[in-house]
Scaffold this motif. Structure first.
Motif, mmCIF file in Angstrom:
data_model
loop_
_atom_site.group_PDB
_atom_site.id
_atom_site.type_symbol
_atom_site.label_atom_id
_atom_site.label_comp_id
_atom_site.label_asym_id
_atom_site.label_seq_id
_atom_site.Cartn_x
_atom_site.Cartn_y
_atom_site.Cartn_z
ATOM 1 N N GLU A 141 0.809 -1.217 0.000
ATOM 2 C CA GLU A 141 0.000 0.000 0.000
ATOM 3 C C GLU A 141 0.842 1.267 0.000
ATOM 4 O O GLU A 141 0.493 2.260 -0.649
ATOM 5 N N GLU A 145 0.539 4.184 -2.800
ATOM 6 C CA GLU A 145 0.275 5.582 -2.437
ATOM 7 C C GLU A 145 1.320 6.508 -3.043
ATOM 8 O O GLU A 145 0.993 7.557 -3.608
ATOM 9 N N SER A 150 -4.511 4.577 -9.077
ATOM 10 C CA SER A 150 -5.953 4.827 -9.057
ATOM 11 C C SER A 150 -6.673 3.609 -8.492
ATOM 12 O O SER A 150 -6.103 2.519 -8.375
ATOM 13 N N GLU A 151 -7.947 3.781 -8.163
ATOM 14 C CA GLU A 151 -8.743 2.662 -7.648
ATOM 15 C C GLU A 151 -8.847 1.553 -8.684
ATOM 16 O O GLU A 151 -8.833 0.368 -8.345
ATOM 17 N N ASN A 152 -8.956 1.915 -9.956
ATOM 18 C CA ASN A 152 -9.051 0.904 -11.013
ATOM 19 C C ASN A 152 -7.781 0.074 -11.095
ATOM 20 O O ASN A 152 -7.843 -1.155 -11.246
ATOM 21 N N ARG A 154 -5.616 -0.413 -8.670
ATOM 22 C CA ARG A 154 -5.548 -1.215 -7.445
ATOM 23 C C ARG A 154 -6.430 -2.463 -7.573
ATOM 24 O O ARG A 154 -6.043 -3.566 -7.181
ATOM 25 N N THR A 155 -7.624 -2.256 -8.128
ATOM 26 C CA THR A 155 -8.544 -3.382 -8.330
ATOM 27 C C THR A 155 -7.942 -4.398 -9.291
ATOM 28 O O THR A 155 -7.998 -5.608 -9.048
#
Length: 218
Positions: A141, A145, A150-152, A154-155
């Motif tokens: 993480e 950071e 982005s969240e995408n 990370r997913t």
């Protein structure tokens, strides 16, 4: 996972020479055809398997379980069907276990879009990946950071780890926990990690490095 150093210039040149000769005779070839033409010669296949096996210290490139030359697959990090120009590129070839439902067996022809190639010279897989003491492998993480993931992204990274490679299946988590218990017992008895735990040929070596560091901090 840990970074894999590829230093065999001879096999790199040999693969490159084969690509040149094959492409002259076969202009409309696929990556699969190129690769299969190379390994059709059993001596070439055996030599390539041994090189990949040795440079990974006999461990799977993804889960880091023990493999053997007789029971391993030559994994293409970038799928040979989609990237024919990489079908015989040395840095794209890795040694994977054959375990059903994980690693190369689970990945198949799918692409790992966010996970680094362990053999990438520029990017270090050990920056991107870390573990939990419960045996799970997970993204780092702090690294995400710092690099504004982005969240995408990370997913997608979690999908790479948990679904495409299935690196947090029950059996792998159990095996990593067993490693942790062994390390914990050794440290409690000797107040430090035995030197042999620094041996990179040990199964789950990436997790061993993480566990030793965490346990000695406590």
């Amino acid at each position: 996972m840990i970074k894999i150093s590829k230093t065999d210039t001879n096999i790199s040149l040999k693969l490159g020479d084969f690509i040149k000769k094959y492409s002259v005779k076969n202009q409309n070839y696929t990556g699969k055809q190129l690769y299969e033409a190379y390994i059709d010669d059993n001596s070439r296949k055996k030599q390539l398997q041994k090189i990949l096996f040795d440079e990974q210290s006999g461990l799977c490139c993804y889960c880091m379980s023990r493999i053997s030359i007789e029971d391993m697959t030559i994994e293409h990090f970038k799928p040979k069907d989609k990237y024919k120009q990489l079908a015989l590129k040395y840095h794209n070839l890795l040694a994977s276990c054959r375990t059903a439902g994980q690693c190369d067996n689970s990945k198949g022809n799918k692409e790992l879009r966010e996970l680094y190639n362990p053999a990438d010279k520029q990017k270090n897989i050990e920056d991107l990946i870390t573990y939990k003491l419960n045996g799970e492998i997970k993204p780092n993480e702090a690294f995400l950071e710092r690099n504004n993931y982005s969240e995408n992204r990370r997913t997608d990274l979690m999908i790479n780890i948990n679904i495409i490679l299935n690196l947090n299946n029950d059996n792998l988590i159990k095996n990593r926990k067993n490693v942790l218990n062994t390390i914990s017992t050794c440290i409690n008895k000797k107040k430090k990690a035995p030197k042999n735990l620094g041996n990179p040929t040990l199964p789950y070596y990436g997790y061993i490095k993480f566990a030793i560091e965490k346990l000695q901090q406590n």
